[in-house]
Design an enzyme around this catalytic site. Structure first.
Site, mmCIF file in Angstrom:
data_model
loop_
_atom_site.group_PDB
_atom_site.id
_atom_site.type_symbol
_atom_site.label_atom_id
_atom_site.label_comp_id
_atom_site.label_asym_id
_atom_site.label_seq_id
_atom_site.Cartn_x
_atom_site.Cartn_y
_atom_site.Cartn_z
ATOM 1 N N ASN A 9 -16.555 -34.116 15.824
ATOM 2 C CA ASN A 9 -17.297 -35.215 15.209
ATOM 3 C C ASN A 9 -16.408 -35.770 14.099
ATOM 4 O OD1 ASN A 9 -19.091 -36.817 13.812
ATOM 5 N ND2 ASN A 9 -20.715 -35.280 13.727
ATOM 6 N N ARG A 90 -18.458 -36.930 19.516
ATOM 7 C CA ARG A 90 -19.427 -37.910 19.058
ATOM 8 C C ARG A 90 -18.718 -39.260 18.973
ATOM 9 N NH1 ARG A 90 -22.754 -37.788 13.507
ATOM 10 N NH2 ARG A 90 -24.149 -39.466 14.041
ATOM 11 N N HIS A 178 -27.619 -43.078 15.254
ATOM 12 C CA HIS A 178 -28.204 -41.739 15.044
ATOM 13 C C HIS A 178 -28.906 -41.229 16.312
ATOM 14 C CE1 HIS A 178 -28.356 -42.817 10.516
ATOM 15 N NE2 HIS A 178 -27.329 -42.022 10.736
ATOM 16 N N ARG A 238 -24.774 -47.957 1.514
ATOM 17 C CA ARG A 238 -24.999 -49.180 2.314
ATOM 18 C C ARG A 238 -26.317 -49.830 1.926
ATOM 19 N NH1 ARG A 238 -24.384 -46.304 7.969
ATOM 20 N NH2 ARG A 238 -23.368 -44.555 6.945
ATOM 21 N N GLU A 376 -26.906 -32.348 15.695
ATOM 22 C CA GLU A 376 -26.178 -33.274 16.573
ATOM 23 C C GLU A 376 -25.104 -32.538 17.374
ATOM 24 O OE1 GLU A 376 -25.853 -35.325 12.933
ATOM 25 O OE2 GLU A 376 -26.256 -37.271 13.844
#
Ligand code: ADP
Length: 395
Positions: A9, A90, A178, A238, A376
């Site tokens: 990842n 990922r 996500h 963000r 994940e």
């Protein structure tokens, strides 16, 4: 020996990895680790399940490629190379084309490079991970698992912006992100509460990046993130939801360059921008600065608004799940959201919430509220085992 898969990842400042055995119904974690602080003060850390954890500071700055090479050298040293049967990656963006994981060949890599402009901060690192892994393990299948794939089945009204239709046709759409986390939580909820798992569920993935996903029958129906990872909730750095007219103003009247605007929206806004204290929720909760409290209040406010909007999309809320760093550990944020949604029939059990319990709603709450850890990496490992056609036991 059972098949083993590595997951990679590669993010903006870190490369996380894990090694799993495919010897059970669900991938079994053997070791996980990361090289983080790339570009500043990199560290290499590993943790063996039920074993040792170690961490070492690295002398010089590293590129992503160097970090990836270091990880594979470590794996080759610690575990027999022959035992790695597939590597799962990922990949943030699969565009319109990829609604499921895929084995990467030269052609796929070209297609995935075409999505770099859609996710310039993430996709190049993800692809560097695939290229590095192909070099280190040329015989081993590389499987790309996409953050966008889980959301590919959305209806037009949840997928489109009200721009001229030709923009939609050429792929300027609300992709959502996500997805690997949401897919994992959908599976997890089936174990925790199989009845509610099939109903209308909103999952709040609240980490450094944050979004919400509305599901029905364990499938994504709508999500708060859109074309880019900027839309929806405010995040660590963000901005989340913003009036595009404000962006035009900054470009036209304040002569901001595109690069400055990009830095503003991705790196200087969100919790950091509002508080002036930190992007990190722990630091904000510990701060006595009123602007830190205001940033947390803003975060909670937007989460409430988005949950109510998503509940409207799925015709009512049957369960709410919190996950990721803030969702799993910030009782303050969860309390603000759940108490603010009392009108929907949510009632918070304050003691259970303070303990980060699996269920944080009271027995009287009309809608159950769960806290579930996301994984994940395990989701990538599972997809990799299936896509590469490994050990029948795991399917
Ligand atoms: P990423 O999106 O980078 O994977 P994480 O899911 O690890 O991020 O979430 C990071 C966020 O979780 C940070 O804002 C961090 O402060 C927050 N967090 C972690 N632990 C706690 C805690 N105990 N209380 C409040 N916030 C926490």
């Amino acid at each position: 020996m059972a098949d083993r898969v590595v997951t990679l990842n590669a993010g903006s400042s870190s490369v996380k990895f894990a090694l799993f055995a495919a010897d059970a119904e669900w991938p079994r974690l053997i070791v996980s680790g990361a090289v983080d602080g790339l570009g500043a003060r990199p560290r290499f850390r590993v943790a063996v399940v039920d074993g040792e954890a170690s961490e070492k500071q690295l002398a010089a700055k590293l590129t992503h490629r160097q970090a990836i090479a270091m990880i594979f050298e470590w794996i080759e040293d610690a575990y027999p190379v022959a035992a790695v049967s597939a590597i799962g990656h990922r990949v943030v963006h699969g565009g319109l084309r990829f609604a499921a994981p895929v084995i990467v060949d030269d052609e796929t890599l070209v297609e995935l490079r075409a999505f770099v402009p859609l996710a310039p901060l993430h996709q190049p690192h993800n692809l560097a991970g695939i290229e590095g892994a192909r070099e280190a393990f040329p015989q081993v299948p590389q499987v790309a698992c996409f953050d966008t794939a889980f959301h590919r089945g959305h209806a037009f009204v949840d997928d489109a912006y009200a721009l001229p239709y030709s923009y939609y046709e050429r792929g300027l759409r609300r992709f959502g992100f996500h997805g690997l986390s949401y897919e994992y939580i959908a599976r997890r909820l089936r174990e925790i509460d199989p009845i509610h798992a099939e109903a209308g569920v909103v999952v709040a993935h609240l980490g450094n990046g944050a979004s919400l996903c509305a599901m029905k029958g364990g499938r994504s129906v709508a999500t708060s993130m859109g074309f880019s990872a900027l839309e929806g909730l405010p995040m660590g750095t963000r901005c989340g939801q913003i009036d595009p007219g404000l962006l035009l103003y900054l470009l036209q009247s304040e002569a901001m360059t595109a690069e400055e605007l990009s830095r503003l929206l991705y790196e200087r806004s969100g919790l950091l921008g509002l508080s002036g204290v930190s992007h990190d929720m722990r630091a904000l909760e510990a701060s006595a600065d009123p602007r830190a409290a205001a940033a947390i209040a803003y975060f909670i406010h937007r989460i409430k608004m988005e949950i109510a909007a998503l509940a409207a999309v799925i015709g009512g809320l049957d369960a709410l799940v919190f996950t990721a760093g803030i969702g799993e550990r910030s009782s303050r944020v969860r309390a603000g959201v759940v108490e603010g949604l009392a009108w929907l029939g949510l009632a918070l059990d304050a003691t259970a919430n303070a303990r980060n319990d699996l269920i944080i709603s009271t027995a009287q709450s009309r809608i159950p509220v769960f806290v579930a850890a996301t994984d994940e990496e395990a989701m990538i490992a599972r997809h990799t085992i299936e896509t590469a056609g490994l050990s029948a036991m795991a399917r």
